[in-house]
Design a protein around this motif. Sequence first.
Motif, PDB file in Angstrom:
ATOM      1  N   ALA A   9       0.821  -1.210   0.000  1.00  0.00           N
ATOM      2  CA  ALA A   9       0.000   0.000   0.000  1.00  0.00           C
ATOM      3  C   ALA A   9       0.853   1.258   0.000  1.00  0.00           C
ATOM      4  N   LEU A  10       2.034   1.185   0.592  1.00  0.00           N
ATOM      5  CA  LEU A  10       2.932   2.339   0.679  1.00  0.00           C
ATOM      6  C   LEU A  10       3.948   2.402  -0.459  1.00  0.00           C
ATOM      7  N   ARG A  11       3.862   1.464  -1.389  1.00  0.00           N
ATOM      8  CA  ARG A  11       4.874   1.335  -2.448  1.00  0.00           C
ATOM      9  C   ARG A  11       5.085   2.620  -3.239  1.00  0.00           C
ATOM     10  N   GLU A  12       4.024   3.209  -3.764  1.00  0.00           N
ATOM     11  CA  GLU A  12       4.160   4.404  -4.602  1.00  0.00           C
ATOM     12  C   GLU A  12       4.704   5.588  -3.807  1.00  0.00           C
ATOM     13  N   GLU A  13       4.246   5.725  -2.579  1.00  0.00           N
ATOM     14  CA  GLU A  13       4.742   6.806  -1.727  1.00  0.00           C
ATOM     15  C   GLU A  13       6.234   6.631  -1.441  1.00  0.00           C
ATOM     16  N   THR A  14       6.635   5.403  -1.163  1.00  0.00           N
ATOM     17  CA  THR A  14       8.040   5.107  -0.895  1.00  0.00           C
ATOM     18  C   THR A  14       8.900   5.403  -2.121  1.00  0.00           C
ATOM     19  N   ILE A  15       8.427   5.016  -3.286  1.00  0.00           N
ATOM     20  CA  ILE A  15       9.157   5.287  -4.529  1.00  0.00           C
ATOM     21  C   ILE A  15       9.293   6.794  -4.744  1.00  0.00           C
ATOM     22  N   SER A  16       8.243   7.538  -4.467  1.00  0.00           N
ATOM     23  CA  SER A  16       8.274   8.991  -4.610  1.00  0.00           C
ATOM     24  C   SER A  16       9.337   9.612  -3.698  1.00  0.00           C
ATOM     25  N   HIS A  17       9.407   9.156  -2.457  1.00  0.00           N
ATOM     26  CA  HIS A  17      10.418   9.671  -1.520  1.00  0.00           C
ATOM     27  C   HIS A  17      11.823   9.333  -2.012  1.00  0.00           C
ATOM     28  N   ARG A  18      12.008   8.107  -2.447  1.00  0.00           N
ATOM     29  CA  ARG A  18      13.320   7.697  -2.938  1.00  0.00           C
ATOM     30  C   ARG A  18      13.739   8.539  -4.134  1.00  0.00           C
TER      31      ARG A  18
END
Length: 61
Positions: A9-18
């Motif tokens: 569920a947090l995948r896209e948010e995590t990718i954005s931060h990275r």
Amino acid sequence: MDFYKRALALREETISHRRWLHSNAEVGLHMPKGQTYVMEQLRGYGLDPHPCGHGVIAELG
């Protein structure tokens, strides 16, 4: 809690931060832009972050 489902569920948010961190790379341990970014994100989660040396701390409870 199913941590795998939460991670998905947090995948896209995590990718954005990275991607932000990589596109605003800083050299060495002094990373004021990165530190500010992390603190802003933590505030968005309702936490009260503080600088700690070259990093950031926030109490989770």
